[in-house]
Design an enzyme around this catalytic site. Structure first.
Site, PDB file in Angstrom:
ATOM      1  N   CYS A  49     -28.292  33.148  26.354  1.00  0.00           N
ATOM      2  CA  CYS A  49     -27.652  31.837  26.319  1.00  0.00           C
ATOM      3  C   CYS A  49     -28.265  30.869  27.319  1.00  0.00           C
ATOM      4  O   CYS A  49     -27.994  29.672  27.276  1.00  0.00           O
ATOM      5  CB  CYS A  49     -26.149  31.969  26.578  1.00  0.00           C
ATOM      6  SG  CYS A  49     -25.742  32.733  28.152  1.00  0.00           S
ATOM      7  N   ASN A  50     -29.103  31.362  28.237  1.00  0.00           N
ATOM      8  CA  ASN A  50     -29.704  30.508  29.261  1.00  0.00           C
ATOM      9  C   ASN A  50     -31.211  30.365  29.139  1.00  0.00           C
ATOM     10  O   ASN A  50     -31.812  29.614  29.910  1.00  0.00           O
ATOM     11  CB  ASN A  50     -29.389  31.050  30.662  1.00  0.00           C
ATOM     12  CG  ASN A  50     -27.925  30.958  30.993  1.00  0.00           C
ATOM     13  OD1 ASN A  50     -27.234  30.065  30.533  1.00  0.00           O
ATOM     14  ND2 ASN A  50     -27.444  31.898  31.784  1.00  0.00           N
TER      15      ASN A  50
ATOM     16  N   SER B 225     -30.868  32.785  37.300  1.00  0.00           N
ATOM     17  CA  SER B 225     -29.756  32.643  36.362  1.00  0.00           C
ATOM     18  C   SER B 225     -28.924  31.417  36.680  1.00  0.00           C
ATOM     19  O   SER B 225     -28.972  30.861  37.787  1.00  0.00           O
ATOM     20  CB  SER B 225     -28.863  33.890  36.412  1.00  0.00           C
ATOM     21  OG  SER B 225     -29.540  35.024  35.955  1.00  0.00           O
TER      22      SER B 225
ATOM     23  N   GLU C 161     -26.041  37.165  38.870  1.00  0.00           N
ATOM     24  CA  GLU C 161     -25.205  37.741  37.810  1.00  0.00           C
ATOM     25  C   GLU C 161     -25.833  38.997  37.228  1.00  0.00           C
ATOM     26  O   GLU C 161     -27.049  39.191  37.296  1.00  0.00           O
ATOM     27  CB  GLU C 161     -24.925  36.693  36.723  1.00  0.00           C
ATOM     28  CG  GLU C 161     -26.169  36.063  36.108  1.00  0.00           C
ATOM     29  CD  GLU C 161     -26.650  36.765  34.873  1.00  0.00           C
ATOM     30  OE1 GLU C 161     -26.024  37.760  34.477  1.00  0.00           O
ATOM     31  OE2 GLU C 161     -27.663  36.332  34.307  1.00  0.00           O
TER      32      GLU C 161
ATOM     33  N   GLY D 286     -14.364  35.993  18.892  1.00  0.00           N
ATOM     34  CA  GLY D 286     -15.677  36.624  18.905  1.00  0.00           C
ATOM     35  C   GLY D 286     -15.560  38.083  19.300  1.00  0.00           C
ATOM     36  O   GLY D 286     -14.580  38.503  19.923  1.00  0.00           O
ATOM     37  N   THR D 287     -16.579  38.848  18.948  1.00  0.00           N
ATOM     38  CA  THR D 287     -16.575  40.283  19.259  1.00  0.00           C
ATOM     39  C   THR D 287     -17.906  40.743  19.850  1.00  0.00           C
ATOM     40  O   THR D 287     -18.223  41.931  19.828  1.00  0.00           O
ATOM     41  CB  THR D 287     -16.290  41.104  17.982  1.00  0.00           C
ATOM     42  OG1 THR D 287     -17.243  40.748  16.974  1.00  0.00           O
ATOM     43  CG2 THR D 287     -14.889  40.836  17.463  1.00  0.00           C
ATOM     44  N   GLY D 288     -18.700  39.801  20.368  1.00  0.00           N
ATOM     45  CA  GLY D 288     -20.007  40.134  20.917  1.00  0.00           C
ATOM     46  C   GLY D 288     -19.940  40.528  22.379  1.00  0.00           C
ATOM     47  O   GLY D 288     -18.895  40.945  22.908  1.00  0.00           O
TER      48      GLY D 288
ATOM     49  N   TYR E  81     -20.107  38.794  25.241  1.00  0.00           N
ATOM     50  CA  TYR E  81     -19.197  38.065  26.122  1.00  0.00           C
ATOM     51  C   TYR E  81     -17.748  38.463  25.859  1.00  0.00           C
ATOM     52  O   TYR E  81     -16.933  38.517  26.776  1.00  0.00           O
ATOM     53  CB  TYR E  81     -19.377  36.552  25.960  1.00  0.00           C
ATOM     54  CG  TYR E  81     -20.098  35.915  27.121  1.00  0.00           C
ATOM     55  CD1 TYR E  81     -19.550  35.920  28.406  1.00  0.00           C
ATOM     56  CD2 TYR E  81     -21.332  35.300  26.951  1.00  0.00           C
ATOM     57  CE1 TYR E  81     -20.206  35.345  29.468  1.00  0.00           C
ATOM     58  CE2 TYR E  81     -22.011  34.732  28.018  1.00  0.00           C
ATOM     59  CZ  TYR E  81     -21.441  34.752  29.274  1.00  0.00           C
ATOM     60  OH  TYR E  81     -22.102  34.186  30.333  1.00  0.00           O
TER      61      TYR E  81
END
Length: 460
Positions: free
Chosen positions: A58-59, A117, A122, A197-199, A201
């Site tokens: 995502c980054n 990050s 993280e 969502g179920t991923g 995160y």
């Protein structure tokens, strides 16, 4: 040589990253396909693509290549991303930075250690980089050079985590997000939570909620792909059908939106509710912009996780940077040593061929038992004699003398090994300073296919 492209949160808005990473999962196959088609058209020796690893989070979107052709490989990567993202090629080129060899290792090791990050220190990024490498390895897309690069990266990340914890000190981005939510809600112990969502995160968020004392009965999960029952069963939470999103959101104190399916949560889902915090943690946002305008609703996105490193962490950060530098030096020494592998192999082969001729003559002229004993003795002597030159080669390579060693080897033994080393491998060495200045914008590295407008050129 190593070549890399990077597009990260450090240089780009998350919306731009979202666009660049569309269909990033298909990049490896497309890179292989394009390379195969173009190598037949290239002039001169050298492979366009010896190996590849694509890191998409995502980054960041980063592509690491083992190649003999720097400029051609950069063009290859830009064309591939333009295809998968459906963005104009010239716009893609303006978003990426490119580098070759040592600066590539420096960047990857800092990334894997959590030093680059959004939330410094993280924990997720090390796992994400490892997953990217293991996926590439399982698909047969890696090389010896990339294997060495990433194995050193994993060791570096572990060393930073254990010896110089900094910033989030190994905590997840989900944990930082929940810190912000808890501050606004006055705690999470009694909070009613829904997760969209179920991923990754979602898994991290549920685990962190339960670690903080939020009971499974307080947590519901919604999946736009119909996976809520499986996820709920494995995590002990309550499955909620997607058709009940509005009712579930209005009843919740905290909504964790992390499906990445695009706009899922609309203003009408939360209109008229009391105090509600929405964590929008998907790069491809789940939350309609109008939700943030609702009274009583607070929306916190990925950009809100960014925090300056506190002064108390400066010493640890400096130590972490030193650890990165040490692992880069170790990797560089490893690359230099590998440059001399052909010399060691050639010497062993030449000696072995000479010895074999004598051993065969011995077996013809002497008794079998005597010949066998002498053969074993000769082979033991040769192993001891050849061990020392190999050790010298590694030491000389680590000290930056690989080129001189290769020339001396040719002079003494009459064996030319220069053709055995792929073009460009000597560039992984001391001529690079390790500075960020070694990274250059990709559209200044290889001419864009189409001329950019003045507005596009000044975007970044």
């Amino acid at each position: 040589m190593l070549a890399a492209l990077r597009a990260t949160h450090e240089h780009l808005d998350l919306e731009v990253l979202d666009a660049l990473t569309r269909d990033a999962a298909s990049l490896p196959a497309l890179l292989t396909e394009l390379a195969a088609a173009r190598e037949e058209e290239l002039e001169g020796p050298g492979a366009l693509l010896r190996g590849q690893v694509v890191v998409s989070t995502c980054n960041r979107l980063e592509i690491y290549l083992d190649t003999d052709r720097f400029h051609d490989s950069i063009a290859l990567m830009l064309d591939a991303v333009a295809t998968t993202s459906s963005l104009p090629r010239e716009q893609v080129a303006a978003c990426f930075d490119a580098a070759v060899d040592t600066p590539v290792a420096e960047h990857l090791y800092a990334v894997t250690s959590g030093l680059r990050s959004l939330v410094i220190g993280e924990a997720e990024i090390a796992g994400q980089v490892r997953h990217a490498y293991e996926t590439a390895r399982a698909q047969g897309r890696t090389s010896t050079l990339l294997h060495d690069l990433f194995q050193h990266a994993f060791r570096c990340g572990k060393a930073v985590t254990t010896q110089a914890p900094v910033g989030a000190a190994g905590r997840s981005g989900a944990a930082i997000a929940l810190d912000l939510a808890a501050a606004q809600l006055g705690g999470l112990a009694d909070a009613r939570v829904i997760v969209i969502g179920t991923g990754a995160y979602a898994r991290l968020g549920v685990a962190e909620l339960q670690r903080r004392g939020v009971t499974p009965a307080q947590i519901g999960v919604i999946s736009l792909s119909g996976r809520e029952d499986v996820f709920a069963a494995s995590h002990g939470v309550t499955p909620i059908p997607a058709t009940q999103l509005g009712a579930a959101a209005r009843a919740a104190d905290l909504v964790i939106a992390c499906s990445g399916h695009g706009t899922v949560l609309h203003p009408e889902h939360l209109e008229g509710v009391g105090r509600t915090v929405v964590l929008d943690l998907a790069l491809h946002s789940d939350v309609h912009p109008g939700v943030a305008d609702l009274a009583g609703v607070s929306v916190l996105g990925l950009a809100d996780l960014r925090r300056e490193l506190p002064p108390t962490d400066q010493a640890a950060y400096a130590q972490a940077q030193q650890i990165v530098a040490e692992h880069v030096a170790a990797f560089t020494a490893r690359c230099e040593a590998r440059r001399l592998d052909p010399a060691t192999a050639a010497l062993r082969q030449k000696v072995a061929e000479a010895a074999q001729a004598e051993i065969e003559r011995l077996h013809r002229d002497a008794a079998a038992e005597t010949a066998a004993q002498v053969e074993r003795s000769v082979r033991r002597i040769l192993a001891r004699v050849l061990h020392e030159p190999a050790q010298h080669a590694r030491r000389i390579a680590a000290e930056g003398g690989a080129e001189q060693y290769a020339q001396a080897f040719h002079t003494v033994f009459g064996i030319d090994i220069t053709a055995a080393a792929p073009p460009g491998t000597a560039r992984t060495g001391a001529e690079h300073t390790g500075s960020e200045q070694q990274w250059m914008r990709a559209d200044r590295t290889v001419p864009p296919v189409l001329a950019m407008t003045e507005a596009e050129t000044s975007q970044r």
